[in-house]
Design a protein around this motif. Structure first.
Motif, PDB file in Angstrom:
ATOM      1  N   ASP A 177       0.855  -1.182   0.000  1.00  0.00           N
ATOM      2  CA  ASP A 177       0.000   0.000   0.000  1.00  0.00           C
ATOM      3  C   ASP A 177       0.896   1.240   0.000  1.00  0.00           C
ATOM      4  N   LYS A 178       0.928   1.948  -1.120  1.00  0.00           N
ATOM      5  CA  LYS A 178       1.787   3.130  -1.254  1.00  0.00           C
ATOM      6  C   LYS A 178       1.465   4.175  -0.197  1.00  0.00           C
ATOM      7  N   ASN A 179       0.185   4.355   0.104  1.00  0.00           N
ATOM      8  CA  ASN A 179      -0.207   5.348   1.110  1.00  0.00           C
ATOM      9  C   ASN A 179       0.344   4.991   2.481  1.00  0.00           C
ATOM     10  N   ARG A 180       0.402   3.700   2.782  1.00  0.00           N
ATOM     11  CA  ARG A 180       0.942   3.268   4.072  1.00  0.00           C
ATOM     12  C   ARG A 180       2.442   3.564   4.150  1.00  0.00           C
ATOM     13  N   VAL A 181       3.133   3.377   3.051  1.00  0.00           N
ATOM     14  CA  VAL A 181       4.570   3.686   3.014  1.00  0.00           C
ATOM     15  C   VAL A 181       4.785   5.180   3.250  1.00  0.00           C
ATOM     16  N   GLU A 182       3.999   6.021   2.589  1.00  0.00           N
ATOM     17  CA  GLU A 182       4.142   7.468   2.751  1.00  0.00           C
ATOM     18  C   GLU A 182       3.819   7.896   4.180  1.00  0.00           C
ATOM     19  N   TYR A 183       2.870   7.202   4.799  1.00  0.00           N
ATOM     20  CA  TYR A 183       2.544   7.485   6.203  1.00  0.00           C
ATOM     21  C   TYR A 183       3.778   7.265   7.085  1.00  0.00           C
ATOM     22  N   TYR A 184       4.497   6.164   6.869  1.00  0.00           N
ATOM     23  CA  TYR A 184       5.660   5.880   7.706  1.00  0.00           C
ATOM     24  C   TYR A 184       6.849   6.771   7.364  1.00  0.00           C
ATOM     25  N   ILE A 185       6.958   7.205   6.127  1.00  0.00           N
ATOM     26  CA  ILE A 185       8.012   8.166   5.792  1.00  0.00           C
ATOM     27  C   ILE A 185       7.833   9.431   6.632  1.00  0.00           C
ATOM     28  N   ASP A 186       6.614   9.924   6.713  1.00  0.00           N
ATOM     29  CA  ASP A 186       6.336  11.111   7.530  1.00  0.00           C
ATOM     30  C   ASP A 186       6.550  10.808   9.015  1.00  0.00           C
ATOM     31  N   LYS A 187       6.152   9.622   9.437  1.00  0.00           N
ATOM     32  CA  LYS A 187       6.282   9.238  10.839  1.00  0.00           C
ATOM     33  C   LYS A 187       7.754   9.171  11.254  1.00  0.00           C
ATOM     34  N   PHE A 188       8.586   8.590  10.415  1.00  0.00           N
ATOM     35  CA  PHE A 188      10.016   8.473  10.721  1.00  0.00           C
ATOM     36  C   PHE A 188      10.663   9.856  10.812  1.00  0.00           C
ATOM     37  N   ALA A 189      10.277  10.755   9.907  1.00  0.00           N
ATOM     38  CA  ALA A 189      10.843  12.103   9.920  1.00  0.00           C
ATOM     39  C   ALA A 189      10.429  12.858  11.182  1.00  0.00           C
ATOM     40  N   GLU A 190       9.214  12.616  11.620  1.00  0.00           N
ATOM     41  CA  GLU A 190       8.680  13.304  12.804  1.00  0.00           C
ATOM     42  C   GLU A 190       9.268  12.765  14.103  1.00  0.00           C
ATOM     43  N   LEU A 191       9.399  11.448  14.216  1.00  0.00           N
ATOM     44  CA  LEU A 191       9.711  10.824  15.506  1.00  0.00           C
ATOM     45  C   LEU A 191      11.162  10.399  15.666  1.00  0.00           C
ATOM     46  N   ASP A 192      11.874  10.209  14.570  1.00  0.00           N
ATOM     47  CA  ASP A 192      13.267   9.781  14.612  1.00  0.00           C
ATOM     48  C   ASP A 192      13.390   8.487  15.428  1.00  0.00           C
ATOM     49  N   ASP A 193      14.145   8.485  16.531  1.00  0.00           N
ATOM     50  CA  ASP A 193      14.403   7.240  17.254  1.00  0.00           C
ATOM     51  C   ASP A 193      13.192   6.732  18.036  1.00  0.00           C
ATOM     52  N   SER A 194      12.142   7.525  18.137  1.00  0.00           N
ATOM     53  CA  SER A 194      10.915   7.064  18.790  1.00  0.00           C
ATOM     54  C   SER A 194       9.937   6.457  17.790  1.00  0.00           C
ATOM     55  N   SER A 195      10.396   6.232  16.568  1.00  0.00           N
ATOM     56  CA  SER A 195       9.531   5.696  15.516  1.00  0.00           C
ATOM     57  C   SER A 195       9.061   4.286  15.846  1.00  0.00           C
ATOM     58  N   PRO A 196       7.893   3.888  15.337  1.00  0.00           N
ATOM     59  CA  PRO A 196       7.427   2.505  15.529  1.00  0.00           C
ATOM     60  C   PRO A 196       8.437   1.511  14.980  1.00  0.00           C
ATOM     61  N   ARG A 197       8.556   0.372  15.655  1.00  0.00           N
ATOM     62  CA  ARG A 197       9.527  -0.648  15.259  1.00  0.00           C
ATOM     63  C   ARG A 197       8.905  -1.702  14.343  1.00  0.00           C
ATOM     64  N   THR A 198       9.752  -2.286  13.506  1.00  0.00           N
ATOM     65  CA  THR A 198       9.401  -3.466  12.729  1.00  0.00           C
ATOM     66  C   THR A 198       9.752  -4.693  13.563  1.00  0.00           C
ATOM     67  N   ILE A 199       8.921  -5.724  13.526  1.00  0.00           N
ATOM     68  CA  ILE A 199       9.169  -6.942  14.299  1.00  0.00           C
ATOM     69  C   ILE A 199       9.823  -7.974  13.386  1.00  0.00           C
ATOM     70  N   VAL A 200      11.031  -8.412  13.750  1.00  0.00           N
ATOM     71  CA  VAL A 200      11.764  -9.368  12.910  1.00  0.00           C
ATOM     72  C   VAL A 200      12.283 -10.536  13.755  1.00  0.00           C
ATOM     73  N   TYR A 201      12.437 -11.678  13.108  1.00  0.00           N
ATOM     74  CA  TYR A 201      12.875 -12.912  13.773  1.00  0.00           C
ATOM     75  C   TYR A 201      14.111 -13.425  13.060  1.00  0.00           C
ATOM     76  N   ASN A 202      15.137 -13.747  13.822  1.00  0.00           N
ATOM     77  CA  ASN A 202      16.390 -14.197  13.218  1.00  0.00           C
ATOM     78  C   ASN A 202      16.255 -15.618  12.690  1.00  0.00           C
ATOM     79  N   PHE A 203      16.342 -15.744  11.379  1.00  0.00           N
ATOM     80  CA  PHE A 203      16.231 -17.045  10.712  1.00  0.00           C
ATOM     81  C   PHE A 203      17.524 -17.837  10.888  1.00  0.00           C
TER      82      PHE A 203
END
Length: 364
Positions: A177-203
């Motif tokens: 969803d392109k709109n969702r990507v643009e939402y997070y681009i703005d979010k990252f610029a606004e919050l910097d290190d307080s940005s929401p995290r991605t959840i990943v698992y070490n394969f």
């Protein structure tokens, strides 16, 4: 490290011990946890074939989300393929944490509590959970979501063992969803290190798969920045023979991070056991996955150039491991004011470290 309990006894317990993560510079902070889980998200390994490779799947609710063929030789190349789409697993526990994992980051401990419904999907055992940096690429030539659905070679270099920084998708591109990507681009610029995290698992080794946060990873790729993640690493119980003391020492092994059994609180010691893979007798068929089904825009394909590749990452890690360096501003000024060989080498190592994890500062 498996045992069955009633689901009423599901738990995620944070163990208060000090962890040495200095050999994994991408990790900012980490906690050891013990999970009493449902075993709904599991590793499934089949018997070795004539080429001494074993089919391997990570399944959620019995649906493969990552597939591989793993060689018996630990330093040989593996084959990796996508699964059938994590959104097709009908996992209510993932839906239950959507709001909390997409909110602003506050602390690692709060994040662990927020994702408890997810964590209890795992097999019972020890896990390291970290606030870490990853890159939205496979470490070679591919944007993380633009990878083959068929089995392809992954170069598991021995010298980059235990550096979990590259990503692999589990969600089908139909959900992009392109709109969702643009939402997070703005979010990252606004919050910097307080940005929401991605959840990943070490394969394994340097590859993590994304459980939640594919659009966050897309946003980081377009920004050319590292991706802030909550990284989950399962423990492997290993034995090392201490020649000097002539005895075996037992550790929880989290890639490059080790926790001695002697440091584990007594109440958890009964769970520190080597796991036996009875599943190797299974017949597992690896079919083509269905994750990547779109033609990616050039800006995504070119984003790989913003990130250090696997080979160069390994070289930098090797340099950093030989001498621990802090990115202290006063130390940097001291080293820059001198022109002797020692100071120049220290500055070089600081720049390497900044290049990996603080590119803006490294270019200043």
């Amino acid at each position: 490290m498996l045992f069955k309990k009633d689901e009423k006894n599901l738990s995620v317990e944070i163990i208060d011990i000090k962890l040495d993560t200095s050999d994994v510079p991408s990790i900012k902070e980490a906690r050891l946890v013990h999970i009493n889980g449902k075993a709904k998200l599991v590793k499934d390994m089949g018997k070795y074939d004539d080429n001494y490779t074993s089919p391997y799947q990570i399944k959620l609710n019995n649906i493969p989300i990552v597939q591989a063929k793993i060689p018996e030789c630990s330093t040989c190349c593996s084959l990796l393929a996508t699964g059938y789409g994590i959104e097709n697993t009908n996992c209510e526990d993932l839906l239950a944490i959507q709001e909390s994992i997409n909110s602003n980051y506050i602390s690692l401990e709060k994040s662990i509590r927020d994702i408890e419904p997810l964590l209890t999907l795992f097999e019972t055992g020890f896990y390291l959970i970290a606030d870490a940096i990853c890159y939205p690429t496979d470490g070679d030539k591919n944007f993380f979501w633009n990878i083959p659905n068929k089995l392809e070679k992954e170069n598991y270099f021995e010298y980059i063992y235990g550096q979990p920084v590259y990503l692999y998708p589990t969600q089908t591109t139909d959900s992009y969803d392109k709109n969702r990507v643009e939402y997070y681009i703005d979010k990252f610029a606004e919050l910097d290190d307080s940005s929401p995290r991605t959840i990943v698992y070490n394969f394994t080794d340097y590859i993590n798969f994304v459980i939640d946060g594919h659009h966050k990873a897309c946003a980081s790729a377009l920004l050319g920045e590292p991706l802030r993640c909550i990284l989950i690493i399962p423990a492997i119980v290993t034995k090392y023979y201490n020649v000097l003391e002539e005895k075996n020492e037992i550790y929880l092994d989290f890639s490059s991070i080790k926790v001695s059994k002697t440091d584990i609180p007594e109440k958890y010691l009964s769970f520190v056991k080597e796991k036996r893979f009875k599943s190797k007798q299974k017949d597992i068929t690896i079919k083509d996955g269905n994750v990547n089904n779109r033609e990616w825009e050039k800006e995504y394909l070119d984003s790989v150039k913003n990130y250090i590749n696997l080979y160069n990452y390994a070289k930098i890690i090797d340099i950093l491991r030989k001498e621990k360096i802090n990115n202290d501003n006063n130390l940097m000024e001291e080293y820059l004011s001198n022109f002797d060989l020692v100071s120049q080498n220290k500055i070089k190592k600081i720049i390497y470290k900044l290049k990996l994890f603080d590119r803006e500062k490294s270019e200043a």
